[in-house]
Enzyme design. Structure first.
Site, mmCIF file in Angstrom:
data_model
loop_
_atom_site.group_PDB
_atom_site.id
_atom_site.type_symbol
_atom_site.label_atom_id
_atom_site.label_comp_id
_atom_site.label_asym_id
_atom_site.label_seq_id
_atom_site.Cartn_x
_atom_site.Cartn_y
_atom_site.Cartn_z
ATOM 1 N N SER A 141 0.862 -1.181 0.000
ATOM 2 C CA SER A 141 0.000 0.000 0.000
ATOM 3 C C SER A 141 0.896 1.228 0.000
ATOM 4 O O SER A 141 2.064 1.146 0.404
ATOM 5 C CB SER A 141 -0.886 0.016 1.249
ATOM 6 O OG SER A 141 -1.542 1.268 1.411
ATOM 7 N N TYR A 154 -2.061 -1.099 10.577
ATOM 8 C CA TYR A 154 -2.099 -1.494 9.169
ATOM 9 C C TYR A 154 -0.865 -0.970 8.450
ATOM 10 O O TYR A 154 -0.181 -1.712 7.734
ATOM 11 C CB TYR A 154 -3.365 -0.940 8.521
ATOM 12 C CG TYR A 154 -3.441 -1.151 7.021
ATOM 13 C CD1 TYR A 154 -3.651 -2.416 6.490
ATOM 14 C CD2 TYR A 154 -3.318 -0.078 6.136
ATOM 15 C CE1 TYR A 154 -3.728 -2.610 5.117
ATOM 16 C CE2 TYR A 154 -3.393 -0.262 4.769
ATOM 17 C CZ TYR A 154 -3.597 -1.523 4.266
ATOM 18 O OH TYR A 154 -3.673 -1.717 2.906
#
Length: 264
Positions: A141, A154
Protein backbone atom coordinates in the site's frame (compact mmCIF):
# COMPACT_ATOMS: atom_id res chain seq x y z
CA UNK A 1 8.37 -8.41 -22.17
CA UNK A 2 7.30 -11.70 -20.60
CA UNK A 3 3.93 -13.24 -21.36
CA UNK A 4 1.67 -15.06 -18.94
CA UNK A 5 0.16 -17.76 -21.14
CA UNK A 6 0.30 -21.15 -19.42
CA UNK A 7 2.09 -19.65 -16.40
CA UNK A 8 0.82 -20.82 -13.01
CA UNK A 9 -0.18 -17.80 -10.92
CA UNK A 10 -1.32 -18.21 -7.30
CA UNK A 11 -3.37 -15.25 -6.01
CA UNK A 12 -4.30 -14.97 -2.34
CA UNK A 13 -7.25 -12.81 -1.34
CA UNK A 14 -8.73 -13.63 -4.75
CA UNK A 15 -12.42 -13.63 -3.81
CA UNK A 16 -13.00 -9.89 -4.17
CA UNK A 17 -11.43 -6.47 -4.70
CA UNK A 18 -7.87 -6.35 -5.98
CA UNK A 19 -7.54 -10.12 -6.01
CA UNK A 20 -10.61 -10.51 -8.21
CA UNK A 21 -9.36 -7.73 -10.52
CA UNK A 22 -6.00 -9.47 -10.93
CA UNK A 23 -7.65 -12.84 -11.56
CA UNK A 24 -9.73 -11.35 -14.36
CA UNK A 25 -6.85 -9.63 -16.15
CA UNK A 26 -4.52 -12.62 -15.89
CA UNK A 27 -7.23 -14.95 -17.14
CA UNK A 28 -7.43 -12.84 -20.29
CA UNK A 29 -3.72 -13.54 -20.73
CA UNK A 30 -4.50 -17.29 -20.71
CA UNK A 31 -2.65 -17.85 -17.46
CA UNK A 32 -3.37 -20.81 -15.21
CA UNK A 33 -4.80 -19.48 -11.97
CA UNK A 34 -4.91 -20.74 -8.40
CA UNK A 35 -7.50 -18.65 -6.57
CA UNK A 36 -7.32 -18.56 -2.78
CA UNK A 37 -9.23 -17.01 0.10
CA UNK A 38 -11.42 -18.30 2.93
CA UNK A 39 -14.70 -17.90 1.00
CA UNK A 40 -15.16 -20.75 -1.47
CA UNK A 41 -18.50 -19.45 -2.77
CA UNK A 42 -17.00 -16.10 -3.75
CA UNK A 43 -14.02 -17.87 -5.28
CA UNK A 44 -16.42 -19.86 -7.44
CA UNK A 45 -18.02 -16.60 -8.57
CA UNK A 46 -14.63 -15.19 -9.54
CA UNK A 47 -13.69 -18.39 -11.36
CA UNK A 48 -16.92 -18.18 -13.36
CA UNK A 49 -16.10 -14.58 -14.32
CA UNK A 50 -12.63 -15.48 -15.59
CA UNK A 51 -12.09 -15.95 -19.31
CA UNK A 52 -9.21 -17.32 -21.38
CA UNK A 53 -7.95 -20.81 -22.01
CA UNK A 54 -5.97 -21.31 -18.81
CA UNK A 55 -7.03 -23.52 -15.95
CA UNK A 56 -8.73 -21.97 -12.93
CA UNK A 57 -8.27 -23.88 -9.68
CA UNK A 58 -9.74 -23.03 -6.28
CA UNK A 59 -7.70 -23.56 -3.13
CA UNK A 60 -9.18 -22.29 0.14
CA UNK A 61 -6.63 -20.58 2.38
CA UNK A 62 -6.70 -18.81 5.74
CA UNK A 63 -3.57 -16.73 6.25
CA UNK A 64 -3.94 -17.15 10.01
CA UNK A 65 -3.75 -20.95 9.74
CA UNK A 66 -0.03 -21.42 9.10
CA UNK A 67 -0.14 -25.07 10.20
CA UNK A 68 -2.11 -25.80 7.02
CA UNK A 69 0.39 -24.11 4.70
CA UNK A 70 2.53 -27.19 3.87
CA UNK A 71 -0.56 -29.04 2.67
CA UNK A 72 -1.83 -26.01 0.76
CA UNK A 73 1.52 -25.47 -0.98
CA UNK A 74 1.64 -29.14 -1.95
CA UNK A 75 -1.86 -28.85 -3.38
CA UNK A 76 -0.95 -25.71 -5.32
CA UNK A 77 2.10 -27.41 -6.79
CA UNK A 78 0.09 -30.51 -7.68
CA UNK A 79 -2.10 -28.59 -10.12
CA UNK A 80 0.64 -27.88 -12.64
CA UNK A 81 3.92 -28.84 -11.04
CA UNK A 82 5.09 -25.27 -10.44
CA UNK A 83 4.15 -21.85 -9.15
CA UNK A 84 5.56 -19.30 -11.56
CA UNK A 85 4.15 -16.23 -9.80
CA UNK A 86 2.92 -15.98 -6.22
CA UNK A 87 0.80 -12.87 -5.66
CA UNK A 88 0.49 -12.17 -1.93
CA UNK A 89 -2.68 -10.09 -1.95
CA UNK A 90 -4.61 -11.33 1.09
CA UNK A 91 -4.89 -8.74 3.83
CA UNK A 92 -7.10 -6.53 5.95
CA UNK A 93 -7.11 -2.80 6.68
CA UNK A 94 -7.80 -0.69 9.78
CA UNK A 95 -9.81 2.39 10.74
CA UNK A 96 -9.09 3.21 14.38
CA UNK A 97 -6.97 5.49 16.51
CA UNK A 98 -3.86 3.83 17.87
CA UNK A 99 -4.73 4.60 21.49
CA UNK A 100 -8.02 2.73 21.17
CA UNK A 101 -6.89 -0.26 19.09
CA UNK A 102 -7.02 -3.41 21.20
CA UNK A 103 -3.91 -5.62 21.27
CA UNK A 104 -5.73 -8.59 19.75
CA UNK A 105 -6.79 -6.42 16.80
CA UNK A 106 -3.22 -5.25 16.23
CA UNK A 107 -2.00 -8.84 16.36
CA UNK A 108 -4.64 -9.98 13.88
CA UNK A 109 -3.58 -7.29 11.42
CA UNK A 110 0.02 -8.47 11.63
CA UNK A 111 -0.90 -12.18 11.52
CA UNK A 112 -2.82 -11.71 8.27
CA UNK A 113 -0.89 -8.94 6.55
CA UNK A 114 2.65 -9.86 7.55
CA UNK A 115 3.25 -13.21 9.24
CA UNK A 116 0.86 -15.20 7.04
CA UNK A 117 2.30 -13.60 3.93
CA UNK A 118 5.96 -14.18 4.74
CA UNK A 119 5.37 -17.77 5.85
CA UNK A 120 3.44 -18.70 2.72
CA UNK A 121 6.23 -17.15 0.66
CA UNK A 122 8.88 -19.03 2.63
CA UNK A 123 7.18 -22.33 1.91
CA UNK A 124 6.73 -21.60 -1.81
CA UNK A 125 10.32 -20.44 -2.32
CA UNK A 126 12.07 -23.87 -2.32
CA UNK A 127 10.10 -24.95 -5.41
CA UNK A 128 11.15 -21.74 -7.19
CA UNK A 129 14.77 -22.14 -6.11
CA UNK A 130 14.79 -25.72 -7.42
CA UNK A 131 13.62 -24.48 -10.84
CA UNK A 132 15.91 -21.43 -10.73
CA UNK A 133 13.05 -19.10 -11.63
CA UNK A 134 9.97 -17.50 -10.15
CA UNK A 135 8.35 -14.23 -9.22
CA UNK A 136 7.10 -13.14 -5.80
CA UNK A 137 4.61 -10.26 -5.87
CA UNK A 138 3.49 -8.48 -2.71
CA UNK A 139 0.48 -6.17 -2.62
CA UNK A 140 1.45 -3.54 -0.08
CA UNK A 141 0.00 0.00 0.00
CA UNK A 142 1.15 3.59 -0.30
CA UNK A 143 0.85 3.64 3.50
CA UNK A 144 3.59 1.03 3.47
CA UNK A 145 5.78 4.01 2.56
CA UNK A 146 4.28 6.60 4.92
CA UNK A 147 1.95 6.70 7.91
CA UNK A 148 -1.62 7.97 7.95
CA UNK A 149 -4.16 8.61 10.73
CA UNK A 150 -6.46 5.72 11.68
CA UNK A 151 -4.16 3.16 10.04
CA UNK A 152 -1.28 2.86 12.52
CA UNK A 153 -1.04 -0.93 12.77
CA UNK A 154 -2.10 -1.49 9.17
CA UNK A 155 0.61 0.92 8.02
CA UNK A 156 3.13 -0.76 10.30
CA UNK A 157 2.31 -4.20 8.87
CA UNK A 158 2.82 -2.87 5.34
CA UNK A 159 6.09 -1.15 6.31
CA UNK A 160 7.23 -4.52 7.66
CA UNK A 161 6.51 -6.17 4.31
CA UNK A 162 8.81 -3.68 2.57
CA UNK A 163 11.68 -4.43 4.93
CA UNK A 164 11.24 -8.18 4.58
CA UNK A 165 10.78 -8.38 0.82
CA UNK A 166 13.45 -5.78 0.03
CA UNK A 167 15.85 -8.03 1.95
CA UNK A 168 14.52 -11.19 0.33
CA UNK A 169 15.02 -9.72 -3.14
CA UNK A 170 18.78 -9.60 -2.58
CA UNK A 171 18.84 -13.14 -1.22
CA UNK A 172 17.06 -14.80 -4.15
CA UNK A 173 18.21 -12.75 -7.15
CA UNK A 174 20.93 -15.26 -7.97
CA UNK A 175 18.26 -17.99 -8.05
CA UNK A 176 16.46 -16.30 -10.93
CA UNK A 177 13.65 -15.09 -8.67
CA UNK A 178 12.19 -11.58 -8.88
CA UNK A 179 10.42 -9.75 -6.07
CA UNK A 180 7.91 -6.98 -6.82
CA UNK A 181 6.21 -4.78 -4.23
CA UNK A 182 3.01 -3.13 -5.47
CA UNK A 183 1.71 -0.11 -3.58
CA UNK A 184 -1.93 0.72 -4.38
CA UNK A 185 -3.50 4.01 -3.36
CA UNK A 186 -7.27 4.43 -3.25
CA UNK A 187 -9.02 1.71 -5.27
CA UNK A 188 -12.80 1.28 -5.39
CA UNK A 189 -13.05 -1.96 -3.41
CA UNK A 190 -14.65 -3.09 -0.15
CA UNK A 191 -11.38 -2.62 1.74
CA UNK A 192 -12.69 0.26 3.86
CA UNK A 193 -15.98 -1.52 4.61
CA UNK A 194 -14.04 -4.54 5.86
CA UNK A 195 -11.40 -2.51 7.73
CA UNK A 196 -11.14 -3.36 11.42
CA UNK A 197 -12.18 -0.80 14.01
CA UNK A 198 -10.65 -0.56 17.49
CA UNK A 199 -12.55 -3.57 18.84
CA UNK A 200 -12.09 -5.71 15.74
CA UNK A 201 -15.48 -5.16 14.13
CA UNK A 202 -15.63 -4.15 10.44
CA UNK A 203 -16.11 -0.45 9.79
CA UNK A 204 -19.05 -1.27 7.52
CA UNK A 205 -18.88 1.79 5.28
CA UNK A 206 -16.87 3.00 2.33
CA UNK A 207 -14.48 5.90 2.76
CA UNK A 208 -15.15 8.94 0.59
CA UNK A 209 -11.67 8.86 -0.95
CA UNK A 210 -11.87 5.14 -1.59
CA UNK A 211 -15.11 5.65 -3.51
CA UNK A 212 -13.31 8.17 -5.76
CA UNK A 213 -10.22 6.06 -6.39
CA UNK A 214 -9.21 4.00 -9.40
CA UNK A 215 -11.60 1.30 -10.49
CA UNK A 216 -10.49 -2.30 -9.91
CA UNK A 217 -10.29 -2.68 -13.70
CA UNK A 218 -7.86 0.24 -13.95
CA UNK A 219 -5.79 -1.24 -11.14
CA UNK A 220 -5.78 -4.65 -12.81
CA UNK A 221 -4.43 -3.25 -16.07
CA UNK A 222 -1.69 -1.28 -14.33
CA UNK A 223 -0.60 -4.08 -12.01
CA UNK A 224 -0.41 -6.55 -14.88
CA UNK A 225 1.96 -4.18 -16.68
CA UNK A 226 4.10 -3.74 -13.54
CA UNK A 227 4.35 -7.50 -13.02
CA UNK A 228 5.09 -8.07 -16.71
CA UNK A 229 8.01 -5.63 -16.42
CA UNK A 230 9.08 -7.29 -13.15
CA UNK A 231 9.26 -3.90 -11.47
CA UNK A 232 10.86 -3.94 -8.06
CA UNK A 233 8.32 -1.41 -6.75
CA UNK A 234 5.27 0.24 -8.30
CA UNK A 235 2.77 2.83 -7.07
CA UNK A 236 -0.75 2.57 -8.49
CA UNK A 237 -3.38 5.21 -7.82
CA UNK A 238 -4.20 8.85 -8.44
CA UNK A 239 -2.78 11.93 -6.70
CA UNK A 240 -2.23 10.04 -3.44
CA UNK A 241 0.79 8.20 -4.82
CA UNK A 242 2.62 11.53 -4.94
CA UNK A 243 2.68 11.33 -1.15
CA UNK A 244 5.47 8.76 -1.41
CA UNK A 245 7.77 11.32 -3.01
CA UNK A 246 6.62 14.30 -0.94
CA UNK A 247 7.22 12.35 2.28
CA UNK A 248 10.73 11.43 1.15
CA UNK A 249 11.92 14.81 -0.07
CA UNK A 250 9.68 17.28 1.81
CA UNK A 251 8.68 15.60 5.06
CA UNK A 252 7.54 18.80 6.79
CA UNK A 253 5.29 19.70 3.88
CA UNK A 254 3.93 16.16 3.84
CA UNK A 255 3.04 16.44 7.53
CA UNK A 256 1.17 19.70 6.94
CA UNK A 257 -0.77 18.27 4.00
CA UNK A 258 -1.91 15.16 5.87
CA UNK A 259 -2.70 17.17 9.01
CA UNK A 260 -5.06 19.37 7.01
CA UNK A 261 -6.64 16.54 5.05
CA UNK A 262 -9.92 14.86 5.90
CA UNK A 263 -8.81 11.33 6.68
CA UNK A 264 -11.43 8.59 7.04
Amino acid sequence: MAGFENKWIWITGASSGLGRAMALVFSKENANLILSSRNVDKLEDVRNECTGTGRKEILTLDLQSESEFPEKVDQALSFGGAIDILINNGGISQRAQAVNTQPEVARKLFEVNFFGTIELTRQVLPSMIDRNRGHIVVISSVVGKFGSPLRSTYSASKHALHGYFDSLRFEVQDNGIDVSIICPGFIQTEVSRNALTANGNPQGKMDNKTSKGLTPEEFGSKVLNAIRKRKKEAYIGKYEVLGVHVKRFLPNLFHKIISRSEVT
